[in-house]
Design an enzyme around this catalytic site. Structure first.
Site, PDB file in Angstrom:
ATOM      1  N   HIS A 207       0.878   4.341 -16.486  1.00  0.00           N
ATOM      2  CA  HIS A 207       1.715   4.143 -15.205  1.00  0.00           C
ATOM      3  C   HIS A 207       0.965   3.103 -14.299  1.00  0.00           C
ATOM      4  O   HIS A 207       1.343   2.939 -13.094  1.00  0.00           O
ATOM      5  CB  HIS A 207       1.515   5.509 -14.407  1.00  0.00           C
ATOM      6  CG  HIS A 207       0.049   5.834 -14.110  1.00  0.00           C
ATOM      7  ND1 HIS A 207      -0.892   6.354 -14.708  1.00  0.00           N
ATOM      8  CD2 HIS A 207      -0.553   5.875 -12.878  1.00  0.00           C
ATOM      9  CE1 HIS A 207      -2.106   6.588 -14.167  1.00  0.00           C
ATOM     10  NE2 HIS A 207      -1.716   6.087 -13.143  1.00  0.00           N
TER      11      HIS A 207
HETATM   12  C1  UD1 Z   1      -0.934   7.173  -7.837  1.00  0.00           C
HETATM   13  C2  UD1 Z   1      -2.461   6.634  -7.399  1.00  0.00           C
HETATM   14  C3  UD1 Z   1      -2.850   6.434  -8.934  1.00  0.00           C
HETATM   15  C4  UD1 Z   1      -2.824   7.617  -9.909  1.00  0.00           C
HETATM   16  C5  UD1 Z   1      -1.434   8.035  -9.971  1.00  0.00           C
HETATM   17  C6  UD1 Z   1      -0.981   9.309 -10.956  1.00  0.00           C
HETATM   18  C7  UD1 Z   1      -2.610   5.261  -5.454  1.00  0.00           C
HETATM   19  C8  UD1 Z   1      -2.752   3.927  -5.027  1.00  0.00           C
HETATM   20  N1  UD1 Z   1      -2.346   5.295  -6.750  1.00  0.00           N
HETATM   21  O1  UD1 Z   1      -0.021   5.999  -8.342  1.00  0.00           O
HETATM   22  O2  UD1 Z   1      -4.318   6.178  -8.959  1.00  0.00           O
HETATM   23  O3  UD1 Z   1      -3.294   7.325 -10.954  1.00  0.00           O
HETATM   24  O4  UD1 Z   1      -0.875   8.313  -8.544  1.00  0.00           O
HETATM   25  O5  UD1 Z   1       0.051   9.513 -10.948  1.00  0.00           O
HETATM   26  O6  UD1 Z   1      -2.406   6.224  -4.620  1.00  0.00           O
HETATM   27  N2  UD1 Z   1       7.105   8.963  -7.264  1.00  0.00           N
HETATM   28  C9  UD1 Z   1       8.074   9.739  -7.956  1.00  0.00           C
HETATM   29  N3  UD1 Z   1       7.906  10.992  -7.381  1.00  0.00           N
HETATM   30  C10 UD1 Z   1       6.635  11.322  -7.086  1.00  0.00           C
HETATM   31  C11 UD1 Z   1       5.686  10.509  -6.755  1.00  0.00           C
HETATM   32  C12 UD1 Z   1       6.014   9.142  -7.115  1.00  0.00           C
HETATM   33  O7  UD1 Z   1       9.323   9.592  -8.152  1.00  0.00           O
HETATM   34  O8  UD1 Z   1       6.308  12.733  -6.922  1.00  0.00           O
HETATM   35  C13 UD1 Z   1       7.712   7.417  -7.752  1.00  0.00           C
HETATM   36  C14 UD1 Z   1       8.007   6.683  -6.492  1.00  0.00           C
HETATM   37  O9  UD1 Z   1       8.877   5.808  -6.884  1.00  0.00           O
HETATM   38  C15 UD1 Z   1       6.810   6.039  -5.836  1.00  0.00           C
HETATM   39  C16 UD1 Z   1       6.270   5.574  -7.407  1.00  0.00           C
HETATM   40  O10 UD1 Z   1       6.328   6.772  -8.171  1.00  0.00           O
HETATM   41  O11 UD1 Z   1       7.318   4.778  -5.294  1.00  0.00           O
HETATM   42  C17 UD1 Z   1       4.725   5.478  -7.006  1.00  0.00           C
HETATM   43  O12 UD1 Z   1       4.224   6.591  -6.580  1.00  0.00           O
HETATM   44  P1  UD1 Z   1       2.522   6.476  -5.673  1.00  0.00           P
HETATM   45  O13 UD1 Z   1       1.982   7.678  -5.191  1.00  0.00           O
HETATM   46  O14 UD1 Z   1       3.030   5.381  -4.684  1.00  0.00           O
HETATM   47  O15 UD1 Z   1       1.863   5.765  -6.780  1.00  0.00           O
HETATM   48  P2  UD1 Z   1       1.617   6.210  -8.380  1.00  0.00           P
HETATM   49  O16 UD1 Z   1       1.944   5.159  -9.103  1.00  0.00           O
HETATM   50  O17 UD1 Z   1       2.017   7.736  -8.786  1.00  0.00           O
END
Ligand code: UD1
Length: 366
Positions: A207
């Site tokens: 991820h």
């Molecule tokens: C975040 C953390 C990362 C951690 C990871 C675990 C930061 C900078 N990154 O990254 O360190 O290892 O979480 O998962 O804080 N999304 C969904 N549903 C959700 C959450 C996210 O669909 O419940 C999708 C969305 O499209 C979103 C993308 O995932 O834009 C990224 O989510 P985000 O929280 O920005 O960062 P992660 O990549 O999950």
């Protein structure tokens, strides 16, 4: 008078870190804990499922922030959290890990003159292109209590000029959760559901933006997976970010063509723990999984150029192999041929880290 501590969770890897702390507070009547969920992760399978499985009390507040760019997400969390601190006037705010929720809430706390505790302090990948590395450096720079999981964290903080009085080597709260849930995980039927034989499959998670946002890197990783899945099934609980990137790129077709690469929705904590515990090998770009496989003594190939958790490679079962297909496949073959190195348990990864943290906070904040 009781000591009020606001505890922050936001993203999936925070939940297994906060669970043992919320449990440990119960034995400490002098502390009144509040739990705030920023809403950074919001899908049922990325959030609520973990609360249920780990018995985390429902958050006292959910800031409902959700996904956005780094700047917007961080700013929205800060704006939403500030009135909470103003209303509750806690003695301390406690943040865990290295996600955007960690730095956002930490910054709000210290600007309002509230003490900040950081659990999992001092870890450094020395790679400033990782968003988490920036979050770690900044959170540590403003924290009053820095709780470290491993000696490298202590050494890094000292090198950065943090006073010894603020640094506490306490062990690993994520491992508290693993040890507390190992037997329960064993009872899940995930291997049967996926028709897997213990010791005869691999587990994969991916991820990190550096791996999954760049089609060139993701393409390299797929090259290695194409070889490995000819040898054994690869179970792949897929993060929403990775699923979206695959769907939007030409690489989706390559994944679909790999008949032994078994994509599934993000797994629950207990199911994933069981999957790891019986895997022949785990391939990952996660931070926490490097630690969990160390305790499970399952070989872990970390698909990154570096690790902020060097103890997992020094005495644990982790190997940092990068993203070159040839290196990944060579490491895979070595592990499968039984040439895994002997591994040990890092000091204080004994299931008592949360108790140590709560005891220190109770003493210092009294
Ligand atoms: C975040 C953390 C990362 C951690 C990871 C675990 C930061 C900078 N990154 O990254 O360190 O290892 O979480 O998962 O804080 N999304 C969904 N549903 C959700 C959450 C996210 O669909 O419940 C999708 C969305 O499209 C979103 C993308 O995932 O834009 C990224 O989510 P985000 O929280 O920005 O960062 P992660 O990549 O999950």
């Amino acid at each position: 008078m009781s000591i009020k501590i606001i505890n922050i969770v936001g993203a999936r890897p925070n939940f297994m870190k906060i669970a043992p702390l919320m449990a440990a507070y119960k034995d400490c009547p002098g502390i009144e804990p509040l739990l705030v969920h920023t809403g950074q992760h919001y899908d049922e399978r990325m959030s609520d499922l973990f609360f249920r499985q780990l018995g985390i009390p429902a958050p006292d507040m959910n800031l409902g922030v959700g996904s956005a760019s780094h700047a917007a997400q961080t700013a929205e969390i800060m704006e939403a959290f500030e009135p909470v601190v103003l209303e509750h006037k806690p003695a301390a705010v406690l943040v865990v890990g290295d996600v955007n929720s960690t730095i956002a809430c930490g910054l709000v706390a210290v600007k309002l003159g509230v003490k900040l505790a950081h659990v999992e302090a001092g870890l450094r990948s020395f790679d400033r292109t990782m968003p988490e590395e920036i979050n770690r450096i900044l959170t540590d720079a403003i924290s009053d209590f820095l709780f470290c999981t491993e000696q490298s964290g202590v050494d890094n903080l000292r090198r950065e000029g943090v006073s010894d009085q603020k640094i506490f080597l306490v062990g690993n709260v994520m491992i508290d959760t693993l040890l507390a849930n190992r037997a329960k995980a064993q009872e899940t039927k995930i291997l049967e559901a996926l028709h897997l034989t213990p010791g005869k499959y691999a587990v994969l998670t991916l991820h990190r933006p550096a791996n999954v946002d760049d089609p060139a890197v993701l393409g390299e990783l797929l090259e290695a997976l194409e070889v490995i899945q000819r040898d054994m099934p690869i179970v792949f609980p897929i993060h929403p970010r990775t699923r979206r990137n695959l769907a939007e790129s030409a690489l989706g077709g390559r994944v679909a063509a790999m008949t032994n690469l078994r994509m599934m929705d993000p797994a629950g904590y207990l199911e994933f723990l069981k999957l790891m515990a019986h895997a022949a090998v785990v391939l990952t770009d996660s931070g926490g999984i490097q630690e969990e496989t160390t305790i499970l003594k399952v070989p872990c190939l970390t698909l990154r150029q570096n690790t902020e958790r060097p103890v997992t490679a020094q005495i644990g079962s982790n190997r940092v192999v990068g993203t070159r297909p040839a290196n990944i496949v060579a490491a895979y073959r070595e592990v499968i041929s039984g040439k895994a190195k002997p591994t040990g348990t890092p000091p204080l990864w004994d299931g008592q880290a949360a108790q140590r943290i709560v005891k220190i906070l109770a003493e210092k904040l009294a």
